[in-house]
Structure formats: C-alpha cells, structure tokens
Scaffold this active site. Sequence first.
Site, short mmCIF file in Angstrom:
data_model
loop_
_atom_site.label_atom_id
_atom_site.label_comp_id
_atom_site.label_asym_id
_atom_site.label_seq_id
_atom_site.Cartn_x
_atom_site.Cartn_y
_atom_site.Cartn_z
CB CYS A 159 32.55 33.45 57.52
SG CYS A 159 32.24 33.62 55.76
N1 COA Z 1 39.11 37.07 36.42
C1 COA Z 1 40.16 37.79 35.99
N2 COA Z 1 40.57 38.93 36.54
C2 COA Z 1 39.87 39.40 37.59
C3 COA Z 1 38.76 38.71 38.10
C4 COA Z 1 38.38 37.51 37.48
N3 COA Z 1 37.35 36.78 37.92
N4 COA Z 1 38.27 39.41 39.16
C5 COA Z 1 39.04 40.51 39.30
N5 COA Z 1 40.00 40.50 38.35
C6 COA Z 1 41.05 41.51 38.13
C7 COA Z 1 40.62 42.87 38.63
O1 COA Z 1 39.89 43.54 37.63
C8 COA Z 1 41.95 43.53 38.92
O2 COA Z 1 42.49 44.01 37.73
P1 COA Z 1 43.38 45.37 37.71
O3 COA Z 1 44.58 45.05 38.54
O4 COA Z 1 43.65 45.54 36.27
O5 COA Z 1 42.51 46.42 38.33
C9 COA Z 1 42.82 42.37 39.39
O6 COA Z 1 42.19 41.18 38.90
C10 COA Z 1 42.95 42.29 40.91
O7 COA Z 1 41.62 42.35 41.51
P2 COA Z 1 41.39 42.36 43.04
O8 COA Z 1 39.92 42.41 43.34
O9 COA Z 1 42.24 43.39 43.68
O10 COA Z 1 41.92 40.88 43.40
P3 COA Z 1 42.53 40.31 44.71
O11 COA Z 1 43.88 39.87 44.43
O12 COA Z 1 42.28 41.20 45.90
O13 COA Z 1 41.63 38.99 44.93
C11 COA Z 1 39.78 38.22 46.28
C12 COA Z 1 40.24 39.08 45.12
C13 COA Z 1 38.31 38.44 46.52
C14 COA Z 1 40.01 36.75 45.94
C15 COA Z 1 40.61 38.56 47.52
O14 COA Z 1 40.62 39.96 47.72
C16 COA Z 1 40.09 37.92 48.78
O15 COA Z 1 39.99 36.72 48.88
N6 COA Z 1 39.79 38.72 49.81
C17 COA Z 1 39.28 38.21 51.05
C18 COA Z 1 37.97 37.67 50.79
C19 COA Z 1 37.31 37.09 51.97
O16 COA Z 1 37.88 36.40 52.77
N7 COA Z 1 36.06 37.37 52.11
C20 COA Z 1 35.31 36.82 53.12
C21 COA Z 1 34.14 36.20 52.52
S1 COA Z 1 33.30 35.37 53.75
#
Ligand code: COA
Length: 376
Positions: A159
């Site tokens: 990125c």
């Molecule tokens: N639809 C519905 N629910 C979902 C889901 C989806 N597509 N994906 C995950 N969930 C659920 C999970 O199962 C979890 O449920 P639980 O609380 O019952 O265990 C809940 O949502 C939270 O999941 P989590 O993975 O902790 O979500 P989050 O709030 O951390 O968001 C990201 C996920 C990836 C969007 C976030 O962590 C993020 O953006 N991180 C940084 C990513 C980044 O910048 N990466 C760099 C890439 S270059």
Amino acid sequence: MEPTHRPVISATGLFTPEESISNEELVASFNEFVRRHNAANAGAIAAGEVTALEPSSVEFIEKASGIKARHVMAKAPVLDPEIMAPRWPERSNEDLSLLAEIGVKAARQALERAGRDASDVDAVLCAASNMERPYPAMAIEIQQALGIEGFGFDMNVACSSATFGIQTAADYVRSGNARSVLVVSPEVTSGHLNWRDRDSHFIFGDVATAVLVEDAAMAPDGHWDILGTRLKTVFSNNIRNNFGFLNRAHPDSVGAADKLFVQEGRKVFKEVVPMVAQMILEEADRLAIDPATLRRMWLHQANAGMNRLIAHKVLGHEASDDESPTVLDTYGNTSSAGSIIAFHLNSDDLAAGDTGLICSFGAGYSAGTVFVRKAA
Ligand code: COA
C-alpha cells in the site's frame, strides 16, 4: 558549482474502471455463495465435520470500513457465486498487458495536465502491490507504450508503493540522475482479493494513478513543492500474501487461500494508527511545520476509522471532510493508489502557499509521508 535540483509534483493522473460493485450487489452474491456452500455441505455441517459459513452484511461493511462501492476491471465473474474472482482473456505478448494498459491511461492524463511531452520524461517507476509478471518489468512496457527514453523498473511496497515511488523519483531529481520521472501505480487488487472471505471480501477495488515528479526548473505553474519525504518499514505478518513463483515447488498449496491477501484487520488497525500518527508528527517537526496548520491530509484509503484517528492525532481535533477527504465510499481500498486518488480529486481548490500531506501505510508494515506546498 553544480546547479541544485529541487523535486516537485508537476501533475497527477487517474484511471477509473467503468464498472462498479455496490455493497448490496457484493453482499447478495456473497450470501448466495454461502447459501449454496451450506446447502451442498448440509450433511457434513450437521455432523460437525464442516463449519457452516456465515453471511456478510452491508451494514457491517459500511460501519467497519466506510466502503460503499468499489470499481473493478471485471464485474460479472466477481459477482458470479460459482467464480467469485476476476476473469479476462489471456493476452498475447504482442498486446499491452492489463496493468500497463491502465497505467498508461493514468500516466497520459498526468502528462497532459502537466503539458508535458513524453519525450521529456527520463524514467518510469511502476510502483504497485502486485505485478502482472516477474519480467520484463511493467514499467518498461509502460515506458515503451508512452514513447519514453531512459529507464524504468518495478517496485513493490504494497500500500505504500506510491509514496516510496515519489521519494525515489524525488531522489533521482535531486541527484541530477533524472529531471522528469513518472510514478505509475496500476492496482488491480481484485486479483489478490479473496472474494469468498467474509472478513475481507469488501475491502478492495481496482484503479490506476500516476504522479509526475520533476525538477522545479521545468515544472508547470501551480505545481506542488515537495517539502520533505520520509519512509518507514517494520516487518509484520499481519498483512500477508504468500503468492509467488516458488509456490510451484509446493503444487498442493498453489490454490490455497494464503496465496491471496490475508490480514489480521484488528491488529493492523491497532498497530498502524499510532505508528503512522507518530511518524507524521516527527516528520512535521523535522520540517518545522505546525501540524495544526495543515490545510489538507490525503491519507491512505484503507479504513475510515483509521483515518479519523490518525487525522485527529495530527490535527489535534476531529478532521472535517475538507481537511481529510475520503474516496473510500466509491473506490474502496485501492492499495497504493488510495492517497493519490484522494489528492488527485481533492487538491485543485487549494491556494498557493497551502500545505498538505500525502501519506500511505500498509503491508510490510510500510508507511510513507510526502509533505507538499502548492506553488504559485
Ligand atoms: N459481515 C458481517 N459481519 C462480519 C463480517 C461481514 N462481512 N466480517 C466480520 N464480521 C463480524 C465478525 O465475525 C465479528 O463478529 P463477532 O464480534 O461476533 O466475533 C465482528 O463482525 C467484528 O469483526 P472484526 O474483524 O473484528 O471487525 P473490525 O471492526 O475489526 O473490522 C476491518 C474489520 C478489516 C474492516 C478492520 O479491522 C480494518 O479495516 N482494519 C485495518 C485494515 C487495513 O487497513 N488493512 C490494510 C490493508 S492494505
């Protein structure tokens, strides 16, 4: 005495694929895949041998990421529950490669906006998360398609590729090794995304950007002075893709999910936000820039929450859309291109003397800052 060379950003370019996928379309396709998978494995799921897949949701995606849609190079196969991956005809060696094609489109726009003839460009850096092949370099193909003499090479810092490219180009200009350098970032991220993975299927989109870095002596009016650049890398497995040419040595693992983008999103969020905020503040201090006076921050576009936190730590208050614009809603995460799209679409209104920050962060971990000031 040797004349001094001062690198500036002369212009940027953007290519946006025509097709776009809304969260509603994406989730409908994903949930149909889940339904078919669970139906086909009903017996094994009931016997506890296979875990049932959970459906995705539009509400979760928008709340967790700020993403509402993403552009892609091939919409139909991505949404087909039987495929869920991009597909396009294989091209012959005589045809322009896909990455080169979209990179050239973005580059042409940057050249046009700078009023620059391709023959005046000395080098092309193709800086992106994924290259279409190991060699010949995508940059050399782009160079040839644009009719540029000189040299080109590929660089990958995930990125952060574009900001690393900008510093590299600026260093070439500063040292006198080149006067005009194109940094091209074609990001066909739909190819590395696991569209069947609920945790990440909504994250990425396709796009291409270009940044023309030049010696101030030849740059057009209204260019952007580069006040300073800073790069940082810290190894982490929290964003990883194991795809590579040595996978052939392990034929059974070739199609495995770890050969696509995989991340520990929560850890990334927690670890990268403080690292990037601190880096920006230290660099502002080094450049004697009061962060509170930053007119605009064009941050990496991965997650709206991350950007809110970083911008708050830097500015000292909740950033408005004007101070920290987002393109996540329509583009999704476009890897290295994200901060450049934000800059390209949200910089024409700044006045001479306004100071801003282009900042990227992502896998590696890697992060890059480019402080800029609009020239008269
Ligand atoms: N639809 C519905 N629910 C979902 C889901 C989806 N597509 N994906 C995950 N969930 C659920 C999970 O199962 C979890 O449920 P639980 O609380 O019952 O265990 C809940 O949502 C939270 O999941 P989590 O993975 O902790 O979500 P989050 O709030 O951390 O968001 C990201 C996920 C990836 C969007 C976030 O962590 C993020 O953006 N991180 C940084 C990513 C980044 O910048 N990466 C760099 C890439 S270059």
